[in-house]
Design a protein around this motif. Structure first.
Motif, mmCIF file in Angstrom:
data_model
loop_
_atom_site.group_PDB
_atom_site.id
_atom_site.type_symbol
_atom_site.label_atom_id
_atom_site.label_comp_id
_atom_site.label_asym_id
_atom_site.label_seq_id
_atom_site.Cartn_x
_atom_site.Cartn_y
_atom_site.Cartn_z
ATOM 1 N N ASP A 1 0.814 -1.219 0.000
ATOM 2 C CA ASP A 1 0.000 0.000 0.000
ATOM 3 C C ASP A 1 0.850 1.273 0.000
ATOM 4 N N HIS A 2 2.174 1.121 0.017
ATOM 5 C CA HIS A 2 3.080 2.278 -0.077
ATOM 6 C C HIS A 2 3.926 2.233 -1.353
ATOM 7 N N TRP A 3 3.649 1.267 -2.235
ATOM 8 C CA TRP A 3 4.377 1.189 -3.499
ATOM 9 C C TRP A 3 4.132 2.463 -4.299
ATOM 10 N N GLY A 4 5.173 2.905 -5.016
ATOM 11 C CA GLY A 4 5.046 4.055 -5.903
ATOM 12 C C GLY A 4 5.007 5.396 -5.195
ATOM 13 N N GLN A 5 5.387 5.431 -3.908
ATOM 14 C CA GLN A 5 5.311 6.684 -3.150
ATOM 15 C C GLN A 5 6.686 7.185 -2.691
ATOM 16 N N GLY A 6 7.756 6.612 -3.239
ATOM 17 C CA GLY A 6 9.090 7.094 -2.925
ATOM 18 C C GLY A 6 9.804 6.366 -1.793
ATOM 19 N N VAL A 7 9.157 5.379 -1.192
ATOM 20 C CA VAL A 7 9.770 4.655 -0.076
ATOM 21 C C VAL A 7 10.991 3.876 -0.555
ATOM 22 N N GLY A 8 10.852 3.169 -1.662
ATOM 23 C CA GLY A 8 11.970 2.388 -2.195
ATOM 24 C C GLY A 8 13.171 3.263 -2.521
ATOM 25 N N VAL A 9 12.923 4.424 -3.086
ATOM 26 C CA VAL A 9 14.013 5.348 -3.422
ATOM 27 C C VAL A 9 14.718 5.817 -2.150
ATOM 28 N N ALA A 10 13.942 6.146 -1.122
ATOM 29 C CA ALA A 10 14.534 6.578 0.148
ATOM 30 C C ALA A 10 15.377 5.454 0.762
ATOM 31 N N LEU A 11 14.891 4.222 0.680
ATOM 32 C CA LEU A 11 15.646 3.081 1.206
ATOM 33 C C LEU A 11 16.915 2.852 0.387
ATOM 34 N N TRP A 12 16.804 2.939 -0.933
ATOM 35 C CA TRP A 12 17.974 2.760 -1.799
ATOM 36 C C TRP A 12 19.017 3.836 -1.495
ATOM 37 N N ASP A 13 18.583 5.074 -1.314
ATOM 38 C CA ASP A 13 19.516 6.157 -0.987
ATOM 39 C C ASP A 13 20.272 5.864 0.313
ATOM 40 N N ALA A 14 19.563 5.370 1.318
ATOM 41 C CA ALA A 14 20.203 5.042 2.603
ATOM 42 C C ALA A 14 21.205 3.896 2.430
ATOM 43 N N ALA A 15 20.839 2.894 1.658
ATOM 44 C CA ALA A 15 21.748 1.762 1.421
ATOM 45 C C ALA A 15 22.981 2.218 0.653
ATOM 46 N N ARG A 16 22.770 3.049 -0.363
ATOM 47 C CA ARG A 16 23.895 3.554 -1.153
ATOM 48 C C ARG A 16 24.864 4.324 -0.274
ATOM 49 N N GLU A 17 24.341 5.184 0.586
ATOM 50 C CA GLU A 17 25.198 5.935 1.498
ATOM 51 C C GLU A 17 25.950 5.003 2.445
#
Length: 171
Positions: A99-115
């Motif tokens: 229910d949170h798909w397509g709302q930027g959560v994955g991008v925020a998680l990917w950014d944290a992992a990348r850092e």
């Protein structure tokens, strides 16, 4: 500006992570796995695994929260693939509640992992994705990952054989 906050997971997050993992896996594999195996993707089968991962930081786990509610998580560390340099990181898992798909959560998680991987000295990151998971493939490709065509392999998920491919990008 997103309402989602990403932070390192703590032990009390393990149950919520297991619930997100189960719900997202059931949704992602609805067209791949038979109904009985979808039902077997229960949080209870995953909570101990995530509790151990958080406790020992293997992999490192971050959660995305909305208020106090965990809505996604990412597990990342050095690559588990044999013969990869120590500068190669891997996204071990990245899941978001449907229910949170397509709302930027994955991008925020990917950014944290990348850092996190960058802080560990990684210059390259990989992720294994089932070929039949179009949503995950599209997400990673939009994040700059490229398919490594010669890496395709077959793994088992219950009684079903799943074709996976490794994707790669610079950190």
């Amino acid at each position: 500006m997103s309402d989602y906050e990403v932070r390192p997971a703590v032990l009390r997050d393990a149950k919520a992570i297991a619930e997100v993992h189960a719900a997202a896996a059931r949704a992602a594999y609805a067209d791949v796995l038979p109904e009985d195996q979808l039902r077997a993707l229960a949080p209870a089968t995953r909570e101990a695994k995530w509790r151990e991962a958080i406790e020992y930081a293997e992999p490192q786990v971050h959660v995305a929260v909305l208020g106090e509610e965990v809505v996604g998580f990412v597990g990342f560390d050095r690559s588990r693939d044999p013969k990869t340099p120590s500068t190669t990181g891997e996204i071990w898992a990245i899941y978001v509640r449907p229910d949170h798909w397509g709302q930027g959560v994955g991008v925020a998680l990917w950014d944290a992992a990348r850092e996190g991987l960058e802080e560990e000295g990684c210059t390259v990151v990989t992720v294994w994705v089932p070929l039949r998971n179009d949503r995950a493939l599209r997400f990673h490709e939009l994040a700059g990952f490229k398919r490594e065509m010669k890496t395709a392999k077959t793994t088992s998920l219950g009684d079903v054989r799943i074709e996976e491919i490794r994707l790669k990008r610079n950190v």
